[in-house]
Each structure stands twice: as C-alpha cells, then as structure tokens.
Design an enzyme around this catalytic site. Structure first.
Site, PDB file in Angstrom:
ATOM      1  N   HIS A 230       0.826  -1.209   0.000  1.00 25.79           N
ATOM      2  CA  HIS A 230       0.000   0.000   0.000  1.00 25.79           C
ATOM      3  C   HIS A 230       0.861   1.261   0.000  1.00 25.79           C
ATOM      4  CE1 HIS A 230      -3.004   2.894  -0.037  1.00 25.79           C
ATOM      5  NE2 HIS A 230      -2.299   3.504   0.891  1.00 25.79           N
ATOM      6  N   TYR A 234       1.756   5.472  -2.282  1.00 21.35           N
ATOM      7  CA  TYR A 234       2.002   6.857  -1.884  1.00 21.35           C
ATOM      8  C   TYR A 234       3.426   7.264  -2.227  1.00 21.35           C
ATOM      9  CZ  TYR A 234      -2.517   6.739   0.176  1.00 21.35           C
ATOM     10  OH  TYR A 234      -3.854   6.625   0.331  1.00 21.35           O
ATOM     11  N   HIS A 381      -9.367   1.480 -11.245  1.00 19.44           N
ATOM     12  CA  HIS A 381      -9.014   2.431 -10.172  1.00 19.44           C
ATOM     13  C   HIS A 381      -7.562   2.890 -10.300  1.00 19.44           C
ATOM     14  CE1 HIS A 381      -7.768   3.920  -6.257  1.00 19.44           C
ATOM     15  NE2 HIS A 381      -7.019   2.853  -6.048  1.00 19.44           N
ATOM     16  N   PHE A 382      -6.640   1.927 -10.329  1.00 17.32           N
ATOM     17  CA  PHE A 382      -5.269   2.386 -10.096  1.00 17.32           C
ATOM     18  C   PHE A 382      -4.607   2.999 -11.320  1.00 17.32           C
ATOM     19  CE2 PHE A 382      -4.153  -2.308 -10.580  1.00 17.32           C
ATOM     20  CZ  PHE A 382      -3.310  -2.204 -11.670  1.00 17.32           C
ATOM     21  N   HIS A 383      -5.217   2.847 -12.508  1.00 17.74           N
ATOM     22  CA  HIS A 383      -4.627   3.562 -13.633  1.00 17.74           C
ATOM     23  C   HIS A 383      -4.884   5.072 -13.529  1.00 17.74           C
ATOM     24  CE1 HIS A 383      -3.737  -0.344 -15.347  1.00 17.74           C
ATOM     25  NE2 HIS A 383      -2.913   0.280 -16.173  1.00 17.74           N
ATOM     26  N   ARG A 444     -10.200  -9.353 -12.880  1.00 17.31           N
ATOM     27  CA  ARG A 444      -8.961  -8.741 -13.315  1.00 17.31           C
ATOM     28  C   ARG A 444      -7.969  -9.849 -13.635  1.00 17.31           C
ATOM     29  NH1 ARG A 444      -5.756  -6.479  -7.922  1.00 17.31           N
ATOM     30  NH2 ARG A 444      -4.261  -5.900  -9.526  1.00 17.31           N
ATOM     31  N   ARG A 445      -6.857  -9.515 -14.290  1.00 15.13           N
ATOM     32  CA  ARG A 445      -5.783 -10.470 -14.550  1.00 15.13           C
ATOM     33  C   ARG A 445      -6.305 -11.745 -15.201  1.00 15.13           C
ATOM     34  NH1 ARG A 445      -2.243 -10.086  -8.962  1.00 15.13           N
ATOM     35  NH2 ARG A 445      -1.120  -8.267  -9.639  1.00 15.13           N
TER      36      ARG A 445
HETATM   37 FE1  HAS Z   1      -5.549   2.607  -4.381  1.00 18.49          FE
HETATM   38  C1  HAS Z   1      -5.860  -0.816  -4.863  1.00 18.49           C
HETATM   39  C2  HAS Z   1      -7.660   2.428  -1.711  1.00 18.49           C
HETATM   40  C3  HAS Z   1      -5.008   5.950  -3.685  1.00 18.49           C
HETATM   41  C4  HAS Z   1      -2.826   2.576  -6.483  1.00 18.49           C
HETATM   42  N1  HAS Z   1      -4.554   1.170  -5.479  1.00 18.49           N
HETATM   43  C5  HAS Z   1      -4.864  -0.172  -5.557  1.00 18.49           C
HETATM   44  C6  HAS Z   1      -3.949  -0.820  -6.449  1.00 18.49           C
HETATM   45  C7  HAS Z   1      -3.050   0.135  -6.878  1.00 18.49           C
HETATM   46  C8  HAS Z   1      -3.462   1.376  -6.262  1.00 18.49           C
HETATM   47  C9  HAS Z   1      -1.877  -0.063  -7.792  1.00 18.49           C
HETATM   48  O1  HAS Z   1      -8.757   0.277   0.128  1.00 18.49           O
HETATM   49  C10 HAS Z   1      -4.002  -2.297  -6.863  1.00 18.49           C
HETATM   50  C11 HAS Z   1      -3.081  -3.185  -6.105  1.00 18.49           C
HETATM   51  C12 HAS Z   1      -3.210  -4.598  -6.632  1.00 18.49           C
HETATM   52  O2  HAS Z   1      -2.640  -4.874  -7.683  1.00 18.49           O
HETATM   53  O3  HAS Z   1      -3.915  -5.398  -6.018  1.00 18.49           O
HETATM   54  N2  HAS Z   1      -6.256   3.940  -3.008  1.00 18.49           N
HETATM   55  C13 HAS Z   1      -7.142   3.669  -2.021  1.00 18.49           C
HETATM   56  C14 HAS Z   1      -7.471   4.895  -1.289  1.00 18.49           C
HETATM   57  C15 HAS Z   1      -6.738   5.895  -1.861  1.00 18.49           C
HETATM   58  C16 HAS Z   1      -5.958   5.280  -2.920  1.00 18.49           C
HETATM   59  C17 HAS Z   1      -8.403   5.039  -0.138  1.00 18.49           C
HETATM   60  N3  HAS Z   1      -4.206   4.000  -4.992  1.00 18.49           N
HETATM   61  C18 HAS Z   1      -4.133   5.303  -4.569  1.00 18.49           C
HETATM   62  C19 HAS Z   1      -3.002   5.953  -5.170  1.00 18.49           C
HETATM   63  C20 HAS Z   1      -2.390   4.997  -5.963  1.00 18.49           C
HETATM   64  C21 HAS Z   1      -3.165   3.788  -5.834  1.00 18.49           C
HETATM   65  C22 HAS Z   1      -2.587   7.378  -4.922  1.00 18.49           C
HETATM   66  C23 HAS Z   1      -1.182   5.090  -6.831  1.00 18.49           C
HETATM   67  C24 HAS Z   1      -0.415   6.124  -7.000  1.00 18.49           C
HETATM   68  N4  HAS Z   1      -6.592   1.109  -3.499  1.00 18.49           N
HETATM   69  C25 HAS Z   1      -7.344   1.236  -2.372  1.00 18.49           C
HETATM   70  C26 HAS Z   1      -7.818  -0.093  -1.951  1.00 18.49           C
HETATM   71  C27 HAS Z   1      -7.305  -1.019  -2.845  1.00 18.49           C
HETATM   72  C28 HAS Z   1      -6.540  -0.239  -3.797  1.00 18.49           C
HETATM   73  C29 HAS Z   1      -8.650  -0.412  -0.804  1.00 18.49           C
HETATM   74  C30 HAS Z   1      -7.487  -2.551  -2.833  1.00 18.49           C
HETATM   75  C31 HAS Z   1      -8.696  -2.935  -3.539  1.00 18.49           C
HETATM   76  C32 HAS Z   1      -8.824  -4.421  -3.733  1.00 18.49           C
HETATM   77  O4  HAS Z   1      -9.922  -4.926  -3.542  1.00 18.49           O
HETATM   78  O5  HAS Z   1      -7.858  -5.098  -4.118  1.00 18.49           O
HETATM   79  C33 HAS Z   1      -6.756   7.342  -1.369  1.00 18.49           C
HETATM   80  O6  HAS Z   1      -5.541   7.693  -0.811  1.00 18.49           O
HETATM   81  C34 HAS Z   1      -7.199   8.320  -2.335  1.00 18.49           C
HETATM   82  C35 HAS Z   1      -7.338   9.711  -1.753  1.00 18.49           C
HETATM   83  C36 HAS Z   1      -7.459  10.712  -2.853  1.00 18.49           C
HETATM   84  C37 HAS Z   1      -8.335  11.700  -2.917  1.00 18.49           C
HETATM   85  C38 HAS Z   1      -8.331  12.600  -4.139  1.00 18.49           C
HETATM   86  C39 HAS Z   1      -7.711  13.961  -3.895  1.00 18.49           C
HETATM   87  C40 HAS Z   1      -7.618  14.722  -5.176  1.00 18.49           C
HETATM   88  C41 HAS Z   1      -6.575  15.526  -5.539  1.00 18.49           C
HETATM   89  C42 HAS Z   1      -6.593  16.213  -6.881  1.00 18.49           C
HETATM   90  C43 HAS Z   1      -7.234  17.577  -6.808  1.00 18.49           C
HETATM   91  C44 HAS Z   1      -7.282  18.184  -8.149  1.00 18.49           C
HETATM   92  C45 HAS Z   1      -6.920  19.458  -8.450  1.00 18.49           C
HETATM   93  C46 HAS Z   1      -6.943  19.857  -9.872  1.00 18.49           C
HETATM   94  C47 HAS Z   1      -6.425  20.407  -7.446  1.00 18.49           C
HETATM   95  C48 HAS Z   1      -9.304  11.972  -1.849  1.00 18.49           C
HETATM   96  C49 HAS Z   1      -5.428  15.786  -4.649  1.00 18.49           C
HETATM   97  C50 HAS Z   1      -7.601  21.173 -10.151  1.00 18.49           C
HETATM   98  C51 HAS Z   1      -7.414  21.421 -11.598  1.00 18.49           C
HETATM   99  C52 HAS Z   1      -7.833  22.513 -12.229  1.00 18.49           C
HETATM  100  C53 HAS Z   1      -7.631  22.673 -13.676  1.00 18.49           C
HETATM  101  C54 HAS Z   1      -8.506  23.615 -11.547  1.00 18.49           C
HETATM  102 CU    CU Z   2      -3.794   0.353  -0.812  1.00 15.47          CU
END
Ligand code: HAS
Ligand code: CU
Length: 561
Positions: A230, A234, A381-383, A444-445
């Site tokens: 996990h 980050y 999700h993760f892409h 998946r996979r």
């Molecule tokens: Fe995830 C599975 C939960 C974030 C990557 N995640 C994965 C896997 C990968 C991955 C690779 O709880 C698959 C692993 C595998 O192969 O089995 N993930 C989360 C949660 C977050 C999260 C709660 N994941 C990421 C990030 C990754 C990533 C970052 C890669 C870099 N994920 C999971 C869970 C699984 C999971 C379960 C397992 C599921 C399963 O069943 O296997 C959070 O940290 C996300 C919080 C993010 C936000 C968004 C904030 C938005 C921002 C942008 C603002 C935009 C602006 C633009 C300012 C709340 C900061 C403005 C633009 C203008 C033009 C004005």
């Molecule tokens: Cu995770």
C-alpha cells in the site's frame, strides 16, 4: 551570431548530481517504454480483442505481458524516476551536494537489479505478476533483482536523510525548506514501508526460489507484501505532490497559498501511509475482522492529507489564474497556462486523481470492497492515480527538468501537449470501461479474450463497456507514441539552448510561509514523526504477524504458466 553552447562536461561541472539524476530518470523511462508496449495488448484483451498471438513466439502469454507491464511500469519506472528527480530537487532546494559516490552506487545497484530481474521476466521464467504472490514461484534471479532494486531505493533514503541532517546542522533553528521537507518525509516514509518487502524477500522468497526452503506460507507472504504494497502507492504519488506544491504554483504564474499546510499533509502521509495494508486483504482468511476494521479507519485517515492537497492546490491554482487575469467564477481556469505541456500534464493528472481518489474510498470500505475486489474495477481504479496522476506529472517534470539538465530544448512542444491530452482522455475512457465491467463481475488479470467455447459469451453483459476499452486502446497508443517521441527527440537532440533560455528550477514561493510559526518547528522534528509512524505500524501489524509466524503453513511452489 554564434551562440555559446555548453559542452556536456560544462553542463555537469557545477552540479555533478545532474548527471546521476538524469541517468536515473532515463533508465526509468527506458523501462517504461518497454512496459507501455504491453499496455494496448492488455486493454484490447478487455475489449475482447486478443492481440497476444501476434507476439508469439517472443512473448509467450497474456500473463507474461501483464507481468512485464506491471513490473516495468509500476515498480521500476516510478522508483527510478523518483530516485533521480527527488535527489535533484532536494539538492537544489537545500543548496547542498548529495554524497556523489553513494548516489552512483544507488544507480549501479538499480541497474544490476533491473538486469537480473529482466532476464527471467523476458524468458518467461518469472511470470508471477507484479505482486509475486507465492505459491507462484519464479526464477531466483527475479527475486534477487527485485531485492536489489529495493536496496537501491534504501540507499536513496539514506542520501536524502543525510542531506537533510547536514542542512539542519548548517542552519540551526531554521525551518527546513519546503521541497526538502517534502522529499525527506517521502523517503522516510518509504524507509519504513519497504521493510515488509525486505523481510519477504530475504527470509522467504529468495531462499525458497534457490531451493533452500521447501515452501512459503502464502498468507504471511501476502501480508508482508501489502505492508509495503500500500505505501508504495504513496511513494509513487508523493513525488507528484512535491511538484504540485513546490513547483506547479509558480509554473502556473502564482504562489502556493500555505507552506505549513503542505508540511502537515506530508506528515499525515509519513504517519498514516503504512499501517493500512489489510485493505488489500479484506477477502483473505486468517486476519481478524477487528484488525481489518482498524486498517479501514486508518485508510480513511490517509485520504485526509490528499483532500487537504486538493484544497491547497486548487486554491493556489485559482490565485495563479486570477493573477494571470482570469475573472469570474471559472475564468481563472481558462487563464491557466494551457499552452505549457509541463503545466497541462500536471493539471490533467490532478483532475484524473479526483476520480481515482473517489474509487479508492470505495475500495477502502470494508463491505463495498467485496463487490469490486479482484474484478477489473481495480485496474480501472489504479490507472487513474499511478498511470495518470503520477505518470503524467512525471512527464510534466521531465518536460522542464531534462531541458534544464541537458540544455537541450523540449522537442515538439505541441506534440507534447497533444500527447498529454490524449493520454488523459484515453485513461478516462479506459477507467470508465473497466470500472463498469468490474461491477458486472469481470475478473482482473484474466485472458478473457481467449476463452474457450464453453465460456464464450459469459461476459456479454459487458460488451457495451468493452467498446470504451477499445477506443481507449487506440487513443493511448497514439498518446504513448507522441510522449515517447518528445522524450527521446529531446534527449537525442543536438540543439543547445542559449544560457538565458535554459529553464530554471521553478521553486514556488508561499503566501503563508513557515517563518515564525511554532507549529512548523514541531513539524520539523521528522525523526520524532517517523518514530510515531514506526510505533503505529507495530501496533496494527504485530498481533497478526506474530500469529502468522507462529502458525505457518508452507505451500510448495507452483508454475502455472
Ligand atoms: Fe488505491 C488498490 C484504496 C489511492 C494505487 N490502489 C490499488 C492498487 C493500486 C493502487 C496499484 O482500500 C491495486 C493493487 C493490486 O494490484 O492489487 N487507493 C485507495 C485509497 C486511496 C488510494 C483510499 N491508490 C491510490 C493511489 C495509488 C493507488 C494514490 C497510486 C499512485 N486502493 C485502495 C484499496 C485497494 C486499492 C482499498 C485494494 C482494492 C482491492 O480490492 O484489491 C486514497 O488515498 C485516495 C485519496 C485521494 C483523494 C483525491 C484527492 C484529489 C486531488 C486532486 C485535486 C485536483 C486538483 C486539480 C487540485 C481523496 C489531490 C484542479 C485542476 C484545475 C484545472 C482547476
Ligand atoms: Cu492500498
């Protein structure tokens, strides 16, 4: 008029860390180039179009392609790019030189690790996917190579922390500069996070693959894997945040609204990134529901600093847009520099992350995850975070950093702009198709485009969504060609920028700075916060890990490919 152009020796003379950073980034991009080639094959599979026969006899199967895709893109490219870019940014921000022999040692270890791991991967002897779950058993060289890649990352942890400690000694009582603070916190986080993989590799996978151990307990191995697995996400994200907080506001024509808020977000990541791994194991037996619940709560905690980031970055961008003359409710968005590929790559990456984050919250919910786990929703999700937010941001950084280091102008900026837009649009199409197919239960996979006649048509309910994947495959292929063209054309260019046109490191100023704020002093005690992270990880992992160690059920290795 003759323009004086710098020879390569001149370029590196004042800042030798430029060379090692460039070498890291280029090695990462080479890995990415190979890994990305398999992307269209993967996504067309989920459009029910099987292109894998075209790769025979060089690449043997969908699963070999998927392993190369995952390992080279998600593990190798990210880490190497991060090792190069963060090293350089920290060195310039704190005005210090990293320990150069150590930095080059890290690079050589990374190269040897990559070569060792690539050998069985390419020969189809380690088709174990990027999670390498036992009892799937690959060739020993794959595990040793992967372990060396981790060792190299730990050398980078040392390099960063050493530079920060040196800065502190030379500047007693002063707050750490922001970019230095963020990079050091990122590396410290990874230093703790990596320990799960270290234990898994050293005590289990390597001895087992060499035949010194008969079996490995799959559940224990998975738990150790996700200890690191996990927070590794980050580790991929935070360097993008370093750029969004530390550089993007200036690139967009404004300032960061709050420096202390950025520090607080990074401390949140330092403390809460690691004690959450069970959210990948909700469906695993042998881990109590209580501890899975605790990891769920902590996963929600670690979403908070991302929500803070969304606020701070959006507000900083709004100020930049208004400073550029944007008026009205949304006029500031239009006034952002949409003609600058480096900025646009990062803006689009951030927008994609809004959807990626929302999906992450769904996954993190103990009960909802059962609906989507092991379905194609998960790669959907993760892409968004890793293949769009981080990868586009890394391209965005490379678009100014490579010209900055090499004094070569960015080749074909309009192609770069088109490439980042198409990448973003393609990824959104793909994520849409995959999320919805996941809800239909498509696994998946899985090589679903090559199913036998009995099972053919079993996913017919997803036929409509598959169209999105087919379109995404075409768009992303074009985008990849454009982005890599720009990258390599820049690297191989013989043109040199005149000294006054070489891009500077765009370090942003903050409107609310760190000076005179007591909270900043407390936050600057990074070793204390790291200690807090260690304690928290031990509390949430030890009861389960001790049980698993005491009741190991070793499984013999299997080769299913
Ligand atoms: Fe995830 C599975 C939960 C974030 C990557 N995640 C994965 C896997 C990968 C991955 C690779 O709880 C698959 C692993 C595998 O192969 O089995 N993930 C989360 C949660 C977050 C999260 C709660 N994941 C990421 C990030 C990754 C990533 C970052 C890669 C870099 N994920 C999971 C869970 C699984 C999971 C379960 C397992 C599921 C399963 O069943 O296997 C959070 O940290 C996300 C919080 C993010 C936000 C968004 C904030 C938005 C921002 C942008 C603002 C935009 C602006 C633009 C300012 C709340 C900061 C403005 C633009 C203008 C033009 C004005
Ligand atoms: Cu995770």
């Amino acid at each position: 008029m003759a323009v004086r152009s710098a020879s390569p020796e001149d370029i590196y003379a004042t800042h030798p860390e430029k060379k090692v950073s460039l070498y890291f980034m280029v090695l990462g991009f080479i890995a990415l180039t190979i890994g990305v080639i398999f992307g269209p094959f993967q996504i067309f599979n989920y459009a029910n179009i099987d292109l894998y026969p075209a790769l025979q006899p060089i690449f043997k199967s969908y699963y070999q392609g998927l392993t190369l895709h995952g390992v080279l893109n998600a593990i190798v490219f990210t880490q190497f790019f991060i090792q190069g870019s963060l090293l350089y940014l920290q060195a310039r921000d704190s005005n210090l030189r990293p320990l150069m022999p150590v930095a080059w040692t890290a690079w050589w270890i990374a190269l040897i690790g990559l070569a060792l791991a690539a050998w069985p991967l390419l020969l189809n002897n380690a088709t174990v996917l990027y999670t390498f779950y036992p009892p799937l058993k690959g060739h020993w060289a794959f595990y040793v190579g992967a372990a060396l890649i981790i060792v190299s990352s730990l050398v980078s942890v040392f390099l960063s922390v050493e530079m920060w400690v040196r800065w502190k000694k030379q500047n007693p009582g002063k707050p750490t500069p922001l970019v230095t603070f963020m990079t050091t916190a990122t590396w410290m986080m990874w230093g703790l996070a990596a320990m799960g993989l270290v234990v898994e590799a050293v005590f289990f996978l390597i001895p087992w693959s060499l035949g010194w151990m008969k079996g490995v307990d799959p559940l224990l191995a998975r738990s150790l894997f996700w200890w690191s697995g996990h927070p590794i996400v980050y580790f991929w994200l935070l360097p993008a945040y370093v750029s969004w907080y530390g550089l993007l506001p200036r690139q967009a024509g404004g300032k960061l609204i709050s420096d202390p808020l950025a520090r607080m977000a990074f401390l949140g990541f330092l403390v809460f990134s690691t004690p959450v791994g069970f959210h990948h194991q909700f469906a695993d037996p042998g881990i109590s529901a209580f501890w899975k619940g605790v990891h769920t709560v902590l996963t929600m905690m670690v979403a908070v600093p991302s929500l803070m980031t969304a606020f701070t970055i959006a507000a900083s961008l709004e100020l930049a847009g208004r400073a550029n003359g944007g008026k009205g409710a949304l006029g500031w968005v239009k006034a952002l520099p949409w003609n600058n590929p480096s900025v646009v790559a990062q803006l689009l990456g951030a927008i994609a992350f809004i959807f990626g984050g929302a999906g992450g919250i769904v996954n993190a919910s103990f009960t909802l995850d059962y609906v989507v786990h092991n379905t194609v929703w998960i790669p959907g999700h993760f892409h968004l975070p890793v293949a769009t937010a981080s990868t586009l941001t890394f391209f965005g950084i490379a678009f100014w950093l490579i010209p900055h280091i090499t004094h070569k102008p960015l080749a074909a900026p309009r192609t770069a702009l088109a490439g980042v837009w198409l990448w973003f649009v393609g990824m959104l199409f793909m994520a849409f198709g995959m999320h919805l197919m996941g809800l239909q239960g498509v696994p998946r996979r899985a090589h679903i485009s090559a199913m036998n006649a009995i099972n053919d048509g079993v996913y017919a309910s997803s036929a409509g969504y598959m169209v999105f994947n087919a379109i995404a495959g075409v768009i992303l292929t074009i985008a990849a060609v454009q982005l890599f063209y720009v990258l390599y054309a820049t690297l191989f260019s013989r043109r040199r920028l005149p000294a006054d046109q070489v891009p500077e490191v765009p370090l942003a100023e903050a409107i609310s700075g760190p000076e005179g704020k007591n909270g900043v002093k407390v936050m600057d005690r990074l070793f204390f916060w790291w200690g807090a992270a260690v304690v928290l990880v031990l509390i949430v992992y030890m009861p389960t890990l001790v049980q698993l160690f005491l009741h190991m059920v070793p499984a013999p290795g299997m080769r299913l490919w």
